[in-house]
Design a protein around this motif. Structure first.
Motif, short mmCIF file in Angstrom:
data_model
loop_
_atom_site.label_atom_id
_atom_site.label_comp_id
_atom_site.label_asym_id
_atom_site.label_seq_id
_atom_site.Cartn_x
_atom_site.Cartn_y
_atom_site.Cartn_z
N MET A 12 10.35 118.28 -26.71
CA MET A 12 9.42 117.14 -26.79
C MET A 12 9.79 116.07 -25.76
SD MET A 12 8.63 116.36 -30.76
CE MET A 12 9.56 117.58 -31.64
N ASP A 13 11.07 115.84 -25.66
CA ASP A 13 11.59 114.87 -24.71
C ASP A 13 11.14 115.24 -23.29
OD1 ASP A 13 13.13 112.70 -24.13
OD2 ASP A 13 15.01 113.81 -23.97
N ARG A 14 11.31 116.54 -22.97
CA ARG A 14 10.93 117.03 -21.64
C ARG A 14 9.43 116.89 -21.43
NH1 ARG A 14 14.11 121.30 -22.11
NH2 ARG A 14 12.39 122.61 -22.78
N GLY A 57 27.19 110.34 -23.34
CA GLY A 57 25.90 111.03 -23.16
C GLY A 57 24.77 110.04 -23.36
N ASN A 58 23.57 110.56 -23.62
CA ASN A 58 22.42 109.67 -23.79
C ASN A 58 22.46 108.89 -25.09
OD1 ASN A 58 21.29 110.14 -21.33
ND2 ASN A 58 20.03 111.86 -22.04
N ASN A 59 23.18 109.41 -26.11
CA ASN A 59 23.33 108.62 -27.33
C ASN A 59 24.06 107.32 -26.99
OD1 ASN A 59 24.94 108.36 -30.35
ND2 ASN A 59 22.78 108.94 -30.37
N GLY A 60 25.09 107.44 -26.17
CA GLY A 60 25.79 106.24 -25.70
C GLY A 60 24.87 105.37 -24.86
N GLY A 61 23.98 105.99 -24.07
CA GLY A 61 23.00 105.24 -23.28
C GLY A 61 22.11 104.39 -24.19
N ASP A 62 21.67 104.99 -25.31
CA ASP A 62 20.89 104.22 -26.29
C ASP A 62 21.70 103.02 -26.78
OD1 ASP A 62 19.05 106.28 -26.09
OD2 ASP A 62 19.48 107.13 -28.06
N GLY A 63 22.99 103.27 -27.02
CA GLY A 63 23.86 102.19 -27.51
C GLY A 63 23.93 101.04 -26.52
N ASP A 86 31.68 107.12 -15.60
CA ASP A 86 31.09 107.82 -14.46
C ASP A 86 30.27 109.03 -14.90
OD1 ASP A 86 32.05 106.08 -12.66
OD2 ASP A 86 33.80 107.30 -12.05
N ARG A 87 30.46 109.43 -16.17
CA ARG A 87 29.70 110.60 -16.64
C ARG A 87 28.28 110.25 -17.05
NH1 ARG A 87 32.67 114.19 -20.73
NH2 ARG A 87 30.69 115.24 -20.42
N TYR A 88 27.97 108.95 -17.15
CA TYR A 88 26.58 108.60 -17.49
C TYR A 88 25.64 109.09 -16.41
CZ TYR A 88 27.98 105.50 -21.31
OH TYR A 88 28.47 105.00 -22.47
N LEU A 130 27.86 109.97 -30.74
CA LEU A 130 27.38 111.34 -30.56
C LEU A 130 26.03 111.47 -31.24
CD1 LEU A 130 30.76 112.94 -31.59
CD2 LEU A 130 29.78 113.10 -29.29
N GLY A 131 25.09 112.08 -30.54
CA GLY A 131 23.76 112.30 -31.12
C GLY A 131 23.50 113.78 -31.25
N THR A 132 22.37 114.20 -30.71
CA THR A 132 22.00 115.60 -30.84
C THR A 132 22.77 116.48 -29.86
OG1 THR A 132 20.18 115.12 -29.35
CG2 THR A 132 19.68 115.13 -31.69
N THR A 135 28.39 119.31 -29.79
CA THR A 135 28.48 120.76 -29.57
C THR A 135 29.70 121.40 -30.22
OG1 THR A 135 29.61 120.19 -27.51
CG2 THR A 135 27.28 120.80 -27.35
N ARG A 136 30.62 120.56 -30.71
CA ARG A 136 31.86 121.14 -31.25
C ARG A 136 32.45 120.17 -32.27
NH1 ARG A 136 32.33 119.23 -26.14
NH2 ARG A 136 33.82 117.55 -25.82
N ASP A 137 33.51 120.59 -32.95
CA ASP A 137 34.13 119.72 -33.94
C ASP A 137 34.66 118.45 -33.29
OD1 ASP A 137 33.54 121.27 -36.06
OD2 ASP A 137 35.62 121.86 -36.53
N ILE A 159 22.92 105.51 -34.42
CA ILE A 159 21.85 105.78 -33.46
C ILE A 159 21.53 107.27 -33.48
CG2 ILE A 159 21.19 105.61 -31.02
CD1 ILE A 159 21.60 102.90 -32.48
N ASP A 160 20.30 107.59 -33.86
CA ASP A 160 19.75 108.94 -33.93
C ASP A 160 20.28 109.74 -35.12
OD1 ASP A 160 17.78 110.61 -33.08
OD2 ASP A 160 19.00 111.64 -31.57
N ILE A 161 21.58 109.83 -35.27
CA ILE A 161 22.17 110.59 -36.37
C ILE A 161 23.61 110.10 -36.51
CG2 ILE A 161 22.92 112.53 -34.89
CD1 ILE A 161 21.92 114.41 -37.22
#
Ligand SMILES: NC(=O)C1=CN([C@@H]2O[C@H](COP(=O)(O)OP(=O)(O)OC[C@H]3O[C@@H](n4cnc5c(N)ncnc54)[C@H](OP(=O)(O)O)[C@@H]3O)[C@@H](O)[C@H]2O)[C@@H](O)CC1
Ligand SMILES: [K+]
Length: 530
Positions: A12-14, A57-63, A86-88, A130-132, A135-137, A159-161
């Motif tokens: 949906m995002d795409r 990631g983008n969850n952090g971007g929302d933050g 730098d990973r943003y 962390l949002g969607t 990927t791991r524990d 944020i998100d979850i």
């Protein structure tokens, strides 16, 4: 409301970006703004201090958008980034630069203890770790920070979850944030609605972040929250045949409660004519409590369960019914189990299998030949397993099921060509075409003996009231949960029994017809829109 998987949300995002030309930056801005609006409904922003934890990631971007929006409203901030900024990428990188240029205090957190002073003095926490993309524990620094957030005792806005909850399953991956409120984007994710994720999210809000309904309300999205259906009006000149004829094949020596609760609940939920085929020696015991039921005493085995020799008579009886329930309290006696397996293939009426009926058929379904025949049964088949029975049906462990409840359910429904009600907190109703409905009525007081038997009769009654079988199943699950909630209102969850759920069925059906009172509407609409 529809509910999405992580992959569906990505698609949906795409589509929003590529097909509708809504820039990613706008989507992220809408997300952060919606979160800010939810915070604003709960507390004053100006003059209050917020600790904001961002992943990379983008969850952090929302933050980071939330940080900018809170700042604009006069909030004071401590912004922590867990990882290398730098990973943003994309919109998140833009928002990181904007936060820097605004002069916000943005700190890269290397040690979890570094967050403790801010957590001790802030008024609220924003969890954008962390949002969607989980990927791991969750381990190490992230896990330690989450532990500090949970120990802070401060209101937490996720944020998100809640970070650490898997978006597809609701399972906790190692450790997870306990939120006061969660603001989710596009649509609620499966993980926002299934326990334990649902319980960790607190009050759940959704913003469609300007997605068009063509995206978030598409018929192809198979998962949805069940919305109560309206019941067809009761014809004033109806007779008991008008409201359905249901046969209950149930009972064995020492199992008097299950058949009674099943058949009586059919009548209490509005059904017309309940017949109970039970072994002859147990009939007097059941009749002593339920003389509104019509009894059809059957030949018994030495153990007091249904004898195989009843098969032809039962089949003939079923042919005159509208709906058949088979299983409650039948026992695990092998002769009876064989009878059930054969009847489950042959009964040419909608057939609901529960309890010992599930166990019997589960053994059959392990065999490919039986499974092929079962799939081609002459009328709809419905199972109402709890998690343990679902494990028996599918040959999976309960851990495997919990790790992916929705997909396992979808697979089993397709494999058996059956409707399956997977019982539990937020029961799921799955269909062979892949649809899954999440039920939001009910409470933990219903985890009591006999409650499942009451569900069987309630579902049967919904067909008697005129709903087609597929709708009757999910409406039955809802009405059963509503009756349980009314029972809990009357006496509390702790001591309520199946008898109390049964006793509240008439009121539950009446409320379905008249409309739910506002407090129950609020309770069942578990997702608020912002
Ligand atoms: N719905 C929408 O349309 C919109 C969605 N939006 C938002 O985007 C979010 C999804 O963003 P996303 O895909 O960037 O993933 P996200 O959740 O930030 O996590 C990825 C990062 O986490 C890391 N990581 C993973 N597991 C980890 C672990 N156990 N422990 C530690 N780190 C772990 C992973 O690191 P890596 O695996 O690369 O090492 C990577 O750095 C979504 O939830 C919503 O908030 C909005 O912007 C508006 C539009
Ligand atoms: K989060």
């Amino acid at each position: 409301m529809k509910v999405s998987t992580v992959a569906e949300m990505r698609a949906m995002d795409r589509a929003a970006i590529e097909e509708y030309g809504i820039p990613e930056l706008l989507l992220m801005e809408n997300a952060g703004l919606a979160a800010c609006q939810v915070i604003e409904r709960r507390m004053e922003i100006a003059g209050h201090t917020f600790a904001i934890f961002c992943g990379v990631g983008n969850n952090g971007g929302d933050g980071l958008v939330v940080a900018r929006q809170l700042h604009a409203r006069g909030g004071r901030l401590h912004v922590f980034i867990l990882g290398d900024p730098d990973r943003y990428q994309g919109a998140a990188a833009v928002n990181y630069q904007a936060a820097r240029r605004l002069g916000l205090e943005v700190v890269r957190l290397e040690q979890a203890d570094g967050a403790v002073p801010a957590l001790a003095t802030c008024d609220a926490v924003v969890d954008a770790l962390l949002g969607t993309g989980l990927t791991r524990d969750v381990t190490g620094l992230y896990a330690a920070v989450i532990a500090h957030i949970n120990a802070s005792g401060k209101p937490v806005f996720s944020i998100d979850i809640p970070s650490g909850v898997n978006g597809d399953t609701g399972q906790v991956m190692g450790v997870a944030v306990q939120a006061t409120a969660t603001i989710t984007f596009g649509l609620p994710k499966v993980g926002n609605l299934l326990y334990p994720g649902y319980g960790l999210g607190g009050e759940l809000w959704v913003s469609h972040i300007s997605f068009p309904p063509a995206l978030y309300d598409r018929a192809e999205l198979p998962i949805a929250i069940h919305t109560p259906l309206s019941l067809p009006p009761r014809p004033p000149d109806g007779h008991k045949g008008t409201f359905g004829q249901a046969l209950f094949i149930a009972g064995a020596a020492n199992y008097y409660g299950a058949p009674y609760y099943a058949a009586a609940s059919f009548l209490r939920a509005g059904g017309g004519y309940a017949r109970l085929a039970a072994p002859a020696p147990v009939v007097p015991h059941i009749a002593a409590v339920g003389n509104e039921i019509v009894f059809l005493p059957q030949a018994a085995t030495d153990a007091g369960s249904l004898a195989y020799g009843n098969k032809e008579e039962l089949l003939e009886l079923c042919g005159r019914m509208d709906f058949v329930v088979m299983g409650p309290g039948l026992s695990l006696h092998e002769e009876t189990q064989q009878l059930v397996r054969e009847l489950a293939l042959a009964i040419d009426r909608p057939l609901l299998l529960d309890g010992d009926g599930i166990t019997a058929v589960a053994h059959g379904l392990a065999d490919e030949g039986y499974r092929v025949a079962f799939r081609q049964a002459p009328a709809p088949r419905i199972f109402t397993p709890h998690l343990g029975e679902m494990a028996r049906l599918t040959g999976l462990s309960t851990a495997q099921l919990l790790a992916d409840r929705i997909q396992r359910l979808q697979h089993a429904c397709a494999d058996f060509n059956a409707i399956i009600v997977l019982k539990g907190a937020h029961s799921l109703v799955g269909y062979p075409d892949g649809r899954v409905f999440i039920n939001t009525s009910g409470n933990s007081g219903m985890a009591t003996a006999g409650s499942g038997d009451v569900l069987t009769g309630t579902i049967a009654a919904m067909t008697g009231l005129g709903l087609p079988v597929d709708e009757a199943v999910r409406q039955g699950v809802f009405v059963h949960g509503l009756a349980g909630d009314l029972a809990a209102q009357a006496m509390g969850e702790d001591g309520m029994t199946a008898r109390d759920v049964l006793a509240h069925l008439p009121q539950a059906v009446r409320l379905c017809r008249q409309g739910l009172p506002p407090e129950l509407q609020h309770r069942y609409n578990v997702v608020r829109r912002v």
